[in-house]
Design an enzyme around this catalytic site. Sequence first.
Site, PDB file in Angstrom:
ATOM      1  N   LYS A   1     -15.070  40.822  26.500  1.00 57.73           N
ATOM      2  CA  LYS A   1     -15.996  41.677  25.531  1.00 57.73           C
ATOM      3  C   LYS A   1     -16.587  40.608  24.497  1.00 57.73           C
ATOM      4  CE  LYS A   1     -16.140  44.524  21.362  1.00 57.73           C
ATOM      5  NZ  LYS A   1     -15.153  44.695  20.766  1.00 57.73           N
TER       6      LYS A   1
ATOM      7  N   SER B   1     -16.085  50.159  19.741  1.00 53.11           N
ATOM      8  CA  SER B   1     -17.373  49.344  20.534  1.00 53.11           C
ATOM      9  C   SER B   1     -16.990  48.936  21.772  1.00 53.11           C
ATOM     10  CB  SER B   1     -17.443  48.429  19.516  1.00 53.11           C
ATOM     11  OG  SER B   1     -16.229  47.777  19.054  1.00 53.11           O
TER      12      SER B   1
ATOM     13  N   SER C   1     -12.131  51.028  18.466  1.00 55.82           N
ATOM     14  CA  SER C   1     -12.653  49.991  19.825  1.00 55.82           C
ATOM     15  C   SER C   1     -12.813  50.112  20.959  1.00 55.82           C
ATOM     16  CB  SER C   1     -13.206  49.305  19.211  1.00 55.82           C
ATOM     17  OG  SER C   1     -14.249  49.639  18.404  1.00 55.82           O
TER      18      SER C   1
HETATM   19  N1  GLN Z   1     -15.944  52.878  15.958  1.00 56.69           N
HETATM   20  C1  GLN Z   1     -14.977  52.194  14.646  1.00 56.69           C
HETATM   21  C2  GLN Z   1     -16.019  51.479  13.564  1.00 56.69           C
HETATM   22  O1  GLN Z   1     -17.241  51.602  14.030  1.00 56.69           O
HETATM   23  C3  GLN Z   1     -13.836  51.749  15.781  1.00 56.69           C
HETATM   24  C4  GLN Z   1     -14.225  50.034  15.777  1.00 56.69           C
HETATM   25  C5  GLN Z   1     -13.416  48.959  16.578  1.00 56.69           C
HETATM   26  O2  GLN Z   1     -12.376  49.560  16.255  1.00 56.69           O
HETATM   27  N2  GLN Z   1     -13.908  48.007  16.619  1.00 56.69           N
HETATM   28  O3  GLN Z   1     -15.194  50.839  12.639  1.00 56.69           O
END
Ligand code: GLN
Length: 498
Positions: free
Chosen positions: A86, A161, A185
């Site tokens: 990532k 994400s 995410s």
């Molecule tokens: N979708 C969640 C957010 O937008 C989690 C994101 C994540 O786990 N990095 O904060």
Amino acid sequence: MSWSGGPHGAPEPGAVGLAARVRAGEVRAADVAEETLERVGRRDGELHCFNVVTADAMRSAAAAVDRLVASGADPGPLAGVPVAVKDNLCTRGVPTTCSSKMLEHWVPPYDATVVTRLVAAGALVVGKTNLDEFAMGSSTENSAFGPTRNPWDTSRVPGGSSGGSAAAVAADLAPLALGSDTGGSIRQPAALCGVVGIKPTYGLVSRYGLVAFASSLDQVGPFAATVADAALVLEVIAGHDEMDSTSLDRPVEGLLDATGSGAGGLRVGVVADFLADASADCASAVRAAAEVLAGAGAAVEEVALPELLHGLSAYYLIAPAEASSNLARYDGVRYGLRVDGDDVEQMNARTRAAGFGPEVRRRIMLGTYVLSAGYYDAYYAQAQRVRTLVARTFARAYERFDVLLAPTTPSVAFPLGAKTADPLEMYLADLFTIPSNLAGHPAMSVPFALDPQGLPVGVQVLAPALGEVAMLRAAGVLEAGAAPGARGPVASRSEAGR
Ligand code: GLN
């Protein structure tokens, strides 16, 4: 010599099998690298899993592995296995952008500890994967460089994400990937892409070199096509790191073995409140999963834990609060972008306005607001009390259960653009994943079923802190009992022009 089976007819599929063949000298890492790069070249234009592909570095890493094998030395448990990383994990000499204009040209001078450990285990880094900007989002549509598409249906999102990492594994562009999970995410995109994703216990895996979003919640973890592969990666990346003061100092063992040791005697609680908030397909997958575990000798019972659903509101105060502080460092001086101005203040404001996209700006404003004098008690302190309530609710549940079973997501992969106009709709995608982050607990998504449209449905196994072994035992059983075709890779389907 695909890791997903193929001409060589490997007895054991996946990364575990591929590494065994490379170590035995049956397969050359150099050939694995060429095949991977060819596949990425063929598919990634459409999918956009990668922000950058590090072909030269991959070739030289493969050559180094082959030299070790030829000399009789052991190249490590992930010898010759491609891994996608990532793009919020630092890679020395390779841009680490967080899919943000702010860091578009930033090249870190060091590797994240997880990257160092993967490379030391013989893995071949393919490149850096796309994400929602600074890991804020649930669809990868918040990337400044354009979205990633879901390989199961390219009109749909891969989740986020870590959407690029999940899609890369689902499309067979790499058998393994790393992501980060602050509120879901890793698990949410894993579910939407039909792959396995693990969020480890907070502190089990070093955060050194992970670009910080919300430091009390962030954790790095693996994506893989199989539970065993994910467990193997976790064994490799977990363990104490003196460069991360929150890293736990205790041995990590038995994770890979746990995946094959059955669910006999496990006490499993099915989170009833989550079922009511999930789509019919996601809820029925959990019920079917409960039956599989019961059939394997687990004691399965429904449990009411309504307090967990308050986690979402608390998260969207705590995570932005921490983000507003963590992202203060992008000031035009120390990292990445600078847009000049007449004075420092103007330079700073122009840089941040040009460098951050709308969702990141929204989080910074929200976070700054809830931490400001006059609002701190009403919002931030209140959210911390809810965080404690979530932790206590889990603690009570884990007096009776070894693991909890729940949907990973409220729905299957949604069409691109379906939720971009409504941030609250997007936030709800993490309703079932966030509680484990707030508590610092491990949780994982296992591909388990297909919905009537043929889209993958994941189920989530949650465990108390350092309960990875019980979690992986349950996951191994669920994988064996999953619907045929429920898990990636889906290369052949999408290549056939589904
Ligand atoms: N979708 C969640 C957010 O937008 C989690 C994101 C994540 O786990 N990095 O904060």
